[in-house]
Design an enzyme around this catalytic site. Structure first.
Site, PDB file in Angstrom:
ATOM      1  N   ASP A  91       4.867  -3.158   0.084  1.00 29.42           N
ATOM      2  CA  ASP A  91       5.415  -2.887  -1.382  1.00 29.42           C
ATOM      3  C   ASP A  91       5.918  -1.402  -1.514  1.00 29.42           C
ATOM      4  O   ASP A  91       5.671  -1.039  -2.694  1.00 29.42           O
ATOM      5  CB  ASP A  91       4.575  -3.548  -2.451  1.00 29.42           C
ATOM      6  CG  ASP A  91       3.232  -2.918  -2.477  1.00 29.42           C
ATOM      7  OD1 ASP A  91       2.839  -2.192  -1.406  1.00 29.42           O
ATOM      8  OD2 ASP A  91       2.527  -3.256  -3.435  1.00 29.42           O
ATOM      9  N   GLU A  92       5.611  -0.445  -0.404  1.00 33.93           N
ATOM     10  CA  GLU A  92       5.795   0.672  -0.717  1.00 33.93           C
ATOM     11  C   GLU A  92       6.796   1.465   0.496  1.00 33.93           C
ATOM     12  O   GLU A  92       6.811   1.023   1.566  1.00 33.93           O
ATOM     13  CB  GLU A  92       4.702   1.567  -0.689  1.00 33.93           C
ATOM     14  CG  GLU A  92       3.726   1.413  -1.776  1.00 33.93           C
ATOM     15  CD  GLU A  92       2.474   2.378  -1.629  1.00 33.93           C
ATOM     16  OE1 GLU A  92       2.021   2.761  -2.770  1.00 33.93           O
ATOM     17  OE2 GLU A  92       1.761   2.338  -0.651  1.00 33.93           O
TER      18      GLU A  92
END
Length: 400
Positions: A91-92
């Site tokens: 998620d990054e």
């Protein structure tokens, strides 16, 4: 993970959700939704404790394939603005705009467009926090300041003001022990850390790590790129009481871990020469073993058989109960000591080259048509396909 579940199921939106590896009484919450966090639910909390403080919590079993799909969709959005996108986790990601000054004259507008595109092209319930800064570390730090939907800019002009509002442990990568070490050296906050010389930080941190901290906080680049080579790969799973009732269930999960590592090795074009196994028990004890292979290995079923053979030898030698039993609470398999596939030498009497080529072909077809469209017999059990249970994994496996 929780936002992906709320995006996929309209009726979960606005409700406290907890994504868990399994949803038994003592399951572990690995991703609480924003609504759950507001009620005190934290990552790593046991499900019974989470329900106690948040009775309306909706526990959901993890769905790795769904999260990978959302990850890939979001990466496609980011790559509209830069070909240099570096995923750092599921998620990054870092969007490097250093070579796009003539195309993107206003990086704040780029950030706003990214937010708009994710909302309209990936999911209307999905939010993202964006940080803008001269290097990857400070951009990451900025993105953490106004979660879940913020936009924060760190510049040479405002950096001390931003750091002045934070504690040492608010910096990504500084945990309790490192913070205490810095405080013993009379460095009590991020501003003091930024203005400490790299030579002194080298002494305090006992190595190059200290200089890296100086560079990060003074706009040098340290964290932009992932290492492209693995040292080890690991897959693990905690077991619920229901899963532990049948040894066959535990062995199916062990097989799924081995197949997960097989997939990662195939995509990284490597074979392993070391296999490791760990299982923990209810009483706090554990079984640990490492196997050094004379012939490099990649096949998940072969890895499983090697582990089972080793466990059987241990059981027979020590005349003890089965290593994997109803008291097992966790399983972990790791592989390492890698060799590139081009360097693998086949035996005179057993040439596995066709088998290895077939394995790569199978995963190429899976990547093209979907993981469940083509299944090997080893991936099936009495209930059908062995379930993908791995909630976390390296994003390198999604971008091989």
């Amino acid at each position: 993970f929780a936002s992906c579940e709320q995006q996929s199921n309209y009726w979960l939106r606005g409700r406290p959700v907890g994504v868990c590896v399994y949803t038994g009484k003592f399951g572990c919450v690995i991703a609480p939704s924003i609504e759950a966090k507001k009620q005190g639910v934290k990552t790593g909390m046991r499900l019974n404790d989470a329900i106690a403080i948040c009775p309306d919590l909706v526990p959901l079993e993890t769905n790795p394939a769904r999260y990978r799909d959302f990850h890939i969709q979001i990466m496609k959005v980011l790559k509209k603005y830069s070909a240099d996108v570096i995923p750092k986790s599921i998620d990054e990601a870092i969007v490097n705009l250093n070579n796009y000054h003539l195309i993107h004259k206003d990086v704040v507008e780029v950030a706003k467009k990214i937010k708009y595109d994710i909302k309209n092209e990936v999911g209307d319930w999905l939010k993202c926090s964006i940080g803008i800064a001269p290097n990857a570390f400070l951009a990451k730090l900025a993105s953490d300041i106004q979660k879940p939907d913020g936009l924060t800019i760190i510049t040479p002009e405002n950096i001390d003001e931003v750091l002045g509002k934070l504690r040492l442990k608010d910096l990504p990568g500084i945990a309790k022990n490192m913070a205490e070490r810095l405080q013993r050296a009379n460095i009590n906050n991020p501003v003091e850390l930024r203005h400490t010389s790299p030579e002194r930080l080298r002494i305090i941190c006992k190595g190059i790590t200290g200089e890296y901290w100086h560079r990060r906080l003074n706009f040098g680049e340290v964290d932009m790129f992932n290492r492209t080579e693995y040292k080890t790969m690991q897959a693990m799973r905690h077991l619920s009481m229901a899963q532990r009732k049948e040894i066959e269930n535990i062995e199916s999960i062990l097989l799924s871990l081995c197949l997960t590592l097989e997939k990662r090795m195939v995509e990284a074009n490597v074979f392993c020469r070391t296999i490791g196994f760990h299982t923990g028990y209810e009483n706090g004890y554990s079984y640990d073993d490492n196997i050094n292979m004379s012939i490099p290995m990649q096949d998940g079923v072969d890895i499983l058989q090697a582990l089972k053979k080793r466990m059987k030898h241990f059981e027979d030698t020590n005349k003890c109960e089965r290593v994997i039993n109803e008291n097992s609470t966790s399983l972990s398999v790791f592989v390492g000591n890698f060799v590139n596939e081009s360097m693998v030498q086949y035996g005179m009497f057993e040439d596995n080259s066709k088998k290895d080529k077939l394995r790569k072909t199978i995963y190429a077809l899976k990547d093209k048509f979907g993981l469940s469209k083509l299944m090997r017999g080893a991936e099936m059990n009495d209930e059908g396909v062995v379930k993908d249970v791995i909630g976390f994994g390296s994003v390198k496996d999604l971008h091989a």
